[in-house]
Design a protein around this motif. Structure first.
Motif, PDB file in Angstrom:
ATOM      1  N   GLU A  24       3.673 -38.120 -52.049  1.00 41.52           N
ATOM      2  CA  GLU A  24       2.938 -39.328 -51.654  1.00 41.52           C
ATOM      3  C   GLU A  24       2.891 -39.481 -50.132  1.00 41.52           C
ATOM      4  N   LYS A  25       4.021 -39.221 -49.476  1.00 37.02           N
ATOM      5  CA  LYS A  25       4.056 -39.305 -48.018  1.00 37.02           C
ATOM      6  C   LYS A  25       3.160 -38.228 -47.407  1.00 37.02           C
ATOM      7  N   ALA A  26       3.139 -37.050 -48.019  1.00 38.85           N
ATOM      8  CA  ALA A  26       2.303 -35.956 -47.506  1.00 38.85           C
ATOM      9  C   ALA A  26       0.819 -36.315 -47.620  1.00 38.85           C
ATOM     10  N   LYS A  27       0.439 -36.924 -48.730  1.00 41.16           N
ATOM     11  CA  LYS A  27      -0.962 -37.330 -48.890  1.00 41.16           C
ATOM     12  C   LYS A  27      -1.336 -38.360 -47.825  1.00 41.16           C
ATOM     13  N   ASP A  66      -5.686 -24.928 -34.744  1.00 43.78           N
ATOM     14  CA  ASP A  66      -4.548 -25.303 -35.577  1.00 43.78           C
ATOM     15  C   ASP A  66      -3.718 -26.357 -34.865  1.00 43.78           C
ATOM     16  N   THR A  67      -3.183 -27.290 -35.625  1.00 45.47           N
ATOM     17  CA  THR A  67      -2.310 -28.315 -35.071  1.00 45.47           C
ATOM     18  C   THR A  67      -1.351 -28.779 -36.162  1.00 45.47           C
ATOM     19  N   ALA A  68      -0.658 -29.864 -35.904  1.00 40.37           N
ATOM     20  CA  ALA A  68       0.241 -30.479 -36.877  1.00 40.37           C
ATOM     21  C   ALA A  68       0.335 -31.963 -36.563  1.00 40.37           C
ATOM     22  N   SER A  69       0.582 -32.755 -37.586  1.00 42.20           N
ATOM     23  CA  SER A  69       0.688 -34.205 -37.361  1.00 42.20           C
ATOM     24  C   SER A  69       1.856 -34.535 -36.448  1.00 42.20           C
ATOM     25  N   LYS A  80     -10.988 -37.376 -36.841  1.00 41.37           N
ATOM     26  CA  LYS A  80     -12.356 -37.851 -37.077  1.00 41.37           C
ATOM     27  C   LYS A  80     -13.157 -36.875 -37.939  1.00 41.37           C
ATOM     28  N   THR A  81     -12.557 -36.516 -39.069  1.00 38.62           N
ATOM     29  CA  THR A  81     -13.212 -35.617 -40.014  1.00 38.62           C
ATOM     30  C   THR A  81     -12.857 -36.049 -41.426  1.00 38.62           C
ATOM     31  N   ASP A  82     -13.635 -35.603 -42.389  1.00 34.29           N
ATOM     32  CA  ASP A  82     -13.344 -35.953 -43.780  1.00 34.29           C
ATOM     33  C   ASP A  82     -12.570 -34.859 -44.512  1.00 34.29           C
ATOM     34  N   LEU A 109      -1.770 -36.615 -44.506  1.00 30.89           N
ATOM     35  CA  LEU A 109      -3.073 -35.968 -44.366  1.00 30.89           C
ATOM     36  C   LEU A 109      -4.158 -36.999 -44.097  1.00 30.89           C
ATOM     37  N   GLU A 110      -4.150 -38.108 -44.808  1.00 34.45           N
ATOM     38  CA  GLU A 110      -5.157 -39.139 -44.584  1.00 34.45           C
ATOM     39  C   GLU A 110      -5.137 -39.622 -43.137  1.00 34.45           C
ATOM     40  N   ALA A 111      -3.942 -39.815 -42.580  1.00 37.80           N
ATOM     41  CA  ALA A 111      -3.817 -40.238 -41.183  1.00 37.80           C
ATOM     42  C   ALA A 111      -4.312 -39.136 -40.240  1.00 37.80           C
TER      43      ALA A 111
END
Length: 176
Positions: free
Chosen positions: A91-94, A44-47, A105-107, A97-99
């Motif tokens: 929108e910022k949350a999406k 588990d982690t967080a941005s 390095k996962t999809d 997640l993309e970042a």
């Protein structure tokens, strides 16, 4: 089994926060490898888990998600990976997640949490915005499960559990 996810998780999980981030370059890599080799499968982690405050004059140490991406990629089919969203703006949350996916390095992640529900969070606003986005991210495959973490608001947590269909919730407990 973890919540409604159906995932079989190890008794202990690995947190990518402050204690992990204290490990400098050359050490954190060994810690992650030892965790996997020791049988842990939930990471588990967080941005927002950043190493900046733990760098002590040496070379910059990677942040938590970057560390996970450097080591855990080769174990991706054996581990469960979760991260947390700080933003309540859909929108910022999406984009967050993309970042995160790029850094790790996962999809996809196996679990995506709203990070740290607070007393001032508005359940109705979360339902109309961020929750809807998370359901959409789940449908798209960017995450397999959704949830939230909470350390500071039992009342708000209870509301979210009662009103929304989360797969898993990470709650703080104090045994004392």
């Amino acid at each position: 089994k973890l919540g409604k996810t159906g995932l079989d998780v190890s008794l202990l999980s690995f947190g990518g926060g402050s204690q992990f981030l204290r490990n400098q370059n050359g050490e954190w890599e060994k810690v992650l490898e030892a965790a996997v080799e020791g049988g842990l499968n939930l990471f588990d982690t967080a941005s927002t888990n950043t190493a900046a405050s733990f760098n002590e004059g040496g070379p910059k140490s990677p942040d938590s998600e970057d560390r996970y991406g450097q080591i855990l990629t080769k174990y991706r089919n054996k581990i469960i990976l979760s991260t947390k969203l700080e933003s309540r703006d859909p929108e910022k949350a999406k984009a967050e997640l993309e970042a995160s996916l790029k850094r790790m390095k996962t999809d996809h992640v196996d679990i995506l949490f709203i990070h740290a529900i607070l007393p001032e969070d508005n359940t109705a606003e979360i339902e109309k915005g961020l929750y809807k986005t998370m359901v959409s991210l789940k449908a798209s495959g960017m995450t397999k499960n959704i949830g939230f973490s909470s350390m500071d608001s039992a009342e708000r947590s209870a509301e979210l559990i009662e009103k929304l269909d989360f797969d898993v919730v990470l709650l703080a407990m104090n045994a004392t």
